[in-house]
Design a protein around this motif. Structure first.
Motif, PDB file in Angstrom:
ATOM      1  N   THR A  55     -13.371 -12.395  -0.910  1.00 32.31           N
ATOM      2  CA  THR A  55     -12.506 -13.577  -0.770  1.00 32.31           C
ATOM      3  C   THR A  55     -11.230 -13.311   0.011  1.00 32.31           C
ATOM      4  O   THR A  55     -10.712 -14.208   0.666  1.00 32.31           O
ATOM      5  CB  THR A  55     -12.126 -14.119  -2.160  1.00 32.31           C
ATOM      6  OG1 THR A  55     -11.461 -13.084  -2.909  1.00 32.31           O
ATOM      7  CG2 THR A  55     -13.372 -14.588  -2.917  1.00 32.31           C
ATOM      8  N   HIS A  56     -10.697 -12.095  -0.043  1.00 35.21           N
ATOM      9  CA  HIS A  56      -9.486 -11.802   0.730  1.00 35.21           C
ATOM     10  C   HIS A  56      -9.305 -10.290   0.844  1.00 35.21           C
ATOM     11  O   HIS A  56      -9.982  -9.513   0.160  1.00 35.21           O
ATOM     12  CB  HIS A  56      -8.243 -12.445   0.097  1.00 35.21           C
ATOM     13  CG  HIS A  56      -7.921 -11.983  -1.285  1.00 35.21           C
ATOM     14  ND1 HIS A  56      -8.647 -12.366  -2.399  1.00 35.21           N
ATOM     15  CD2 HIS A  56      -6.941 -11.166  -1.752  1.00 35.21           C
ATOM     16  CE1 HIS A  56      -8.133 -11.823  -3.488  1.00 35.21           C
ATOM     17  NE2 HIS A  56      -7.107 -11.073  -3.122  1.00 35.21           N
ATOM     18  N   GLY A  57      -8.405  -9.901   1.758  1.00 35.10           N
ATOM     19  CA  GLY A  57      -8.173  -8.482   1.974  1.00 35.10           C
ATOM     20  C   GLY A  57      -6.753  -8.213   2.409  1.00 35.10           C
ATOM     21  O   GLY A  57      -6.027  -9.122   2.838  1.00 35.10           O
ATOM     22  N   GLU A  58      -6.367  -6.948   2.305  1.00 33.04           N
ATOM     23  CA  GLU A  58      -5.052  -6.500   2.760  1.00 33.04           C
ATOM     24  C   GLU A  58      -5.119  -5.010   3.030  1.00 33.04           C
ATOM     25  O   GLU A  58      -5.584  -4.232   2.187  1.00 33.04           O
ATOM     26  CB  GLU A  58      -3.985  -6.789   1.704  1.00 33.04           C
ATOM     27  CG  GLU A  58      -2.577  -6.403   2.142  1.00 33.04           C
ATOM     28  CD  GLU A  58      -1.515  -6.738   1.096  1.00 33.04           C
ATOM     29  OE1 GLU A  58      -0.386  -6.225   1.222  1.00 33.04           O
ATOM     30  OE2 GLU A  58      -1.821  -7.488   0.161  1.00 33.04           O
ATOM     31  N   GLY A  59      -4.670  -4.607   4.199  1.00 31.72           N
ATOM     32  CA  GLY A  59      -4.707  -3.184   4.538  1.00 31.72           C
ATOM     33  C   GLY A  59      -6.137  -2.678   4.600  1.00 31.72           C
ATOM     34  O   GLY A  59      -6.971  -3.203   5.333  1.00 31.72           O
ATOM     35  N   ARG A  60      -6.434  -1.672   3.820  1.00 32.96           N
ATOM     36  CA  ARG A  60      -7.776  -1.107   3.767  1.00 32.96           C
ATOM     37  C   ARG A  60      -8.540  -1.579   2.530  1.00 32.96           C
ATOM     38  O   ARG A  60      -9.565  -0.997   2.173  1.00 32.96           O
ATOM     39  CB  ARG A  60      -7.709   0.428   3.760  1.00 32.96           C
ATOM     40  CG  ARG A  60      -7.607   1.076   5.140  1.00 32.96           C
ATOM     41  CD  ARG A  60      -6.285   0.878   5.773  1.00 32.96           C
ATOM     42  NE  ARG A  60      -5.198   1.326   4.911  1.00 32.96           N
ATOM     43  CZ  ARG A  60      -3.924   1.013   5.078  1.00 32.96           C
ATOM     44  NH1 ARG A  60      -3.555   0.197   6.057  1.00 32.96           N
ATOM     45  NH2 ARG A  60      -2.994   1.464   4.246  1.00 32.96           N
ATOM     46  N   HIS A  61      -8.080  -2.632   1.883  1.00 34.60           N
ATOM     47  CA  HIS A  61      -8.705  -3.100   0.649  1.00 34.60           C
ATOM     48  C   HIS A  61      -9.145  -4.558   0.764  1.00 34.60           C
ATOM     49  O   HIS A  61      -8.558  -5.337   1.516  1.00 34.60           O
ATOM     50  CB  HIS A  61      -7.742  -2.956  -0.537  1.00 34.60           C
ATOM     51  CG  HIS A  61      -7.450  -1.539  -0.902  1.00 34.60           C
ATOM     52  ND1 HIS A  61      -6.428  -0.813  -0.298  1.00 34.60           N
ATOM     53  CD2 HIS A  61      -8.046  -0.694  -1.784  1.00 34.60           C
ATOM     54  CE1 HIS A  61      -6.409   0.412  -0.813  1.00 34.60           C
ATOM     55  NE2 HIS A  61      -7.383   0.505  -1.707  1.00 34.60           N
ATOM     56  N   VAL A  62     -10.204  -4.904   0.003  1.00 31.47           N
ATOM     57  CA  VAL A  62     -10.653  -6.287  -0.128  1.00 31.47           C
ATOM     58  C   VAL A  62     -10.884  -6.586  -1.608  1.00 31.47           C
ATOM     59  O   VAL A  62     -10.985  -5.674  -2.441  1.00 31.47           O
ATOM     60  CB  VAL A  62     -11.955  -6.545   0.670  1.00 31.47           C
ATOM     61  CG1 VAL A  62     -11.722  -6.386   2.167  1.00 31.47           C
ATOM     62  CG2 VAL A  62     -13.087  -5.626   0.199  1.00 31.47           C
ATOM     63  N   TRP A  63     -10.965  -7.888  -1.914  1.00 33.64           N
ATOM     64  CA  TRP A  63     -11.202  -8.330  -3.290  1.00 33.64           C
ATOM     65  C   TRP A  63     -12.398  -9.265  -3.309  1.00 33.64           C
ATOM     66  O   TRP A  63     -12.609 -10.046  -2.354  1.00 33.64           O
ATOM     67  CB  TRP A  63      -9.976  -9.075  -3.829  1.00 33.64           C
ATOM     68  CG  TRP A  63      -8.835  -8.189  -4.215  1.00 33.64           C
ATOM     69  CD1 TRP A  63      -8.493  -7.782  -5.476  1.00 33.64           C
ATOM     70  CD2 TRP A  63      -7.872  -7.580  -3.328  1.00 33.64           C
ATOM     71  NE1 TRP A  63      -7.383  -6.962  -5.428  1.00 33.64           N
ATOM     72  CE2 TRP A  63      -6.980  -6.819  -4.127  1.00 33.64           C
ATOM     73  CE3 TRP A  63      -7.678  -7.610  -1.940  1.00 33.64           C
ATOM     74  CZ2 TRP A  63      -5.910  -6.112  -3.594  1.00 33.64           C
ATOM     75  CZ3 TRP A  63      -6.624  -6.886  -1.405  1.00 33.64           C
ATOM     76  CH2 TRP A  63      -5.753  -6.154  -2.217  1.00 33.64           C
TER      77      TRP A  63
END
Length: 427
Positions: free
Chosen positions: A27-35
C-alpha cells in the motif's frame, strides 16, 4: 483467500504471475521499506523488479511529479517537450555513444521492440542474434528473441532468432574452461554460426541477464563479440533495462565491462530511471536512429510527468553517488552472503556485482535446480519481513536481490541475516 485476490483471479489472466501462496498487496513505501494492507513493514530487496532504483517516496521525485502534474500532465511527442529534451540530452551524454539520439518509450519491452525495428530496418535483415537464457520483454517480437522457455509462450515470431553461447558462465558446454578459454570458445562458436547464415541485423544481449538469474559472462566477452560483429557490419544492442544507471557498482552501464572495442550501437533502458514511473527508451547512433523513412510518434513515451520524474531521479542518483554506494554496500553484501552459503549445501553459487545479486539453489549434493527451495525461501523471507525476487533459466531456482541503490550498510546486514535464517529453514 482475500477478497482482493478473488477479484484479481476473476478479471485478470491466469498467466499473470503473482508471488507468494497468499499474494501481497503493497500500500505504501518509504526509503527502502514498504508496508502491506495489514500494516506489516518489509525491507524491500527487489524494488518492484529493479524499478524503485533510488528509494520509495523519494521527496525529490515526488515533488517533481507533483509540480509538473500541476502544470500539464500530457501533450505527446507532436509538441516540443522541454523535460523530454532535457532528459534526452543528459542520457545521450551519459550513454557513451557518439552522436547519440534518444527515443523514449513507456517500458523496457517497448524499448527493445524499437531497437529491433531500427536494427532490422538499418540492416535490411530480420535475423537477430540473442543469448541463451536471455529475457527481453513481453511483446510478440521481444518474446521471439527471448532465450528462456519459461518466459516464451510461443515459438512464432516476426524475426529469425539465432541463439549464441556465453550468457551463463557456470553452466553449459564451456563451464569448466578458464575465463580466457571460455571467451575464446564462445567467439569461435559465434564465428562458426555466422559462417552458415546470412549476416544478421544485430546481437542483443543483457550485460547481466536479469530474469535469467543474474548470470553474466566474464568481463570482455561482448568486446570480443563486438570485434567479430564489426567486421561484418552487425550491430550490437546492449539491453540495459536492468543493469543501467550504476546498479552494478563498477560501471554506470553494464556494457562498460565489455567496452574495450567501443560502446554499443544501441542501448535500451527502462526501470530504474523513472524510480517507478513508466520510462523506457533507446539510445542509438544518429545514422541508425534516423534510418526510418516513415512518420512515427509516441503518445505516452516522453510524457512531461515521467520526464520530470526521470530528471529529478537522475540528479539525485548522480549527486548522491548511488553507483558508488552500490559498489560499496553491494560488495559487502555479496561477501556476507558468500560466507553464509559456504555452510549451506543447497546453495550452488552467489553471483552478481553491485546491488544485483543472485543466489542459485540446487538439491544438495547435485547440480540439479531446486525451484521448490527457492519458493520456500521466498516465503520464509517474507514472513520475517524481507521481500526478494526469483528467476533463472533452470526452473526459477535463483533468488534475486536488487534493493534500491540507497541501501545502507545496516539494512544490508539486516537483509542478510533474514536471508540466512530463511535459507537454513530449507532442507
Amino acid at each position: 483467500m482475500s477478497d482482493l485476490y478473488a477479484r484479481h483471479k476473476a478479471v485478470l489472466p491466469d498467466w499473470l504471475a503473482l508471488y507468494y501462496t497468499d499474494p501481497l498487496e503493497i500500500t505504501h513505501g518509504e526509503g527502502r521499506h514498504v508496508w502491506d494492507a495489514d500494516g506489516k513493514k518489509y525491507l524491500d530487496f527487489f524494488g518492484g523488479i529493479l524499478t524503485t532504483m533510488t528509494a520509495h517516496a523519494l521527496p525529490e521525485v515526488t515533488k517533481a511529479v507533483s509540480e509538473q502534474a500541476g502544470r500539464i500532465i500530457h501533450t505527446s511527442t507532436l509538441y516540443l517537450d522541454r523535460p523530454m529534451v532535457e532528459l534526452a540530452e543528459r542520457i545521450a551524454q551519459l550513454s557513451g555513444i557518439p552522436d547519440a539520439r534518444v527515443f523514449f518509450t513507456t517500458s523496457g519491452t517497448e524499448a527493445n521492440d524499437t531497437a529491433l525495428l531500427l536494427a532490422t530496418t538499418y540492416r535490411q535483415s530480420n535475423q537477430i542474434l540473442a543469448m541463451r537464457n536471455s529475457y527481453h520483454g513481453r511483446s510478440f517480437s521481444a518474446v521471439g528473441i527471448t532465450g528462456n522457455k519459461g518466459w516464451s509462450p510461443t515459438s512464432l515470431s516476426p524475426l529469425q532468432t539465432l541463439y549464441v553461447h556465453g550468457g551463463v558462465r557456470t553452466r553449459g558446454p564451456y563451464a569448466e574452461l578458464s575465463d580466457a578459454e571460455f571467451i575464446a570458445a564462445c567467439v569461435a562458436d559465434l564465428k562458426d554460426l555466422l559462417g552458415h547464415v546470412r549476416a544478421p541485423a544485430a546481437l542483443i544481449a543483457e550485460p547481466i541477464q536479469g530474469v535469467g538469474g543474474f548470470t553474466a559472462p566474464p568481463d570482455g566477452l561482448y568486446a570480443a563479440f563486438r570485434e567479430v560483429l564489426q567486421e561484418r557490419g552487425i550491430l550490437w544492442i546492449a539491453d540495459e533495462v536492468q543493469t543501467g544507471w550504476g546498479r552494478t557498482g563498477d560501471h554506470f552501464w553494464g556494457w562498460q565491462a565489455h567496452g574495450q572495442n567501443g560502446p554499443p550501437d544501441m542501448l535500451t533502458f527502462a526501470k530504474g530511471i523513472g524510480n517507478g514511473m513508466s520510462i523506457g527508451g533507446v539510445v542509438a547512433r544518429a545514422e541508425v536512429m534516423n534510418c526510418l523513412d516513415s512518420n512515427s510518434i509516441s503518445t505516452f513515451g516522453g510524457s512531461p510527468v515521467t520526464m520530470a520524474a526521470g530528471n529529478a531521479n537522475l540528479t539525485y542518483l548522480l549527486e548522491h553517488d548511488l553507483q558508488g554506494n552500490a559498489r560499496r554496500v553491494g560488495g559487502m553484501l555479496i561477501e556476507r552472503l558468500r560466507a553464509i552459503s559456504a555452510q549451506l549445501p543447497g546453495v550452488r553459487e552467489i553471483r552478481g556485482r553491485g546491488l544485483m545479486i543472485g543466489i542459485e539453489l540446487v538439491k544438495p549434493g547435485t547440480d540439479e535446480a531446486d525451484p521448490d527451495a527457492a519458493a520456500a525461501v521466498l516465503e520464509a523471507a517474507r514472513e520475517e519481513g524481507l521481500l526478494i525476487g526469483k528467476g533463472g533459466g533452470h526452473n526459477t531456482s535463483v533468488l534475486r536481490i536488487a534493493p534500491p541503490l540507497s541501501l545502507t550498510v545496516a539494512e544490508a546486514e539486516e537483509g542478510a541475516t533474514i536471508l540466512e535464517r530463511a535459507l537454513r529453514l530449507v532442507p
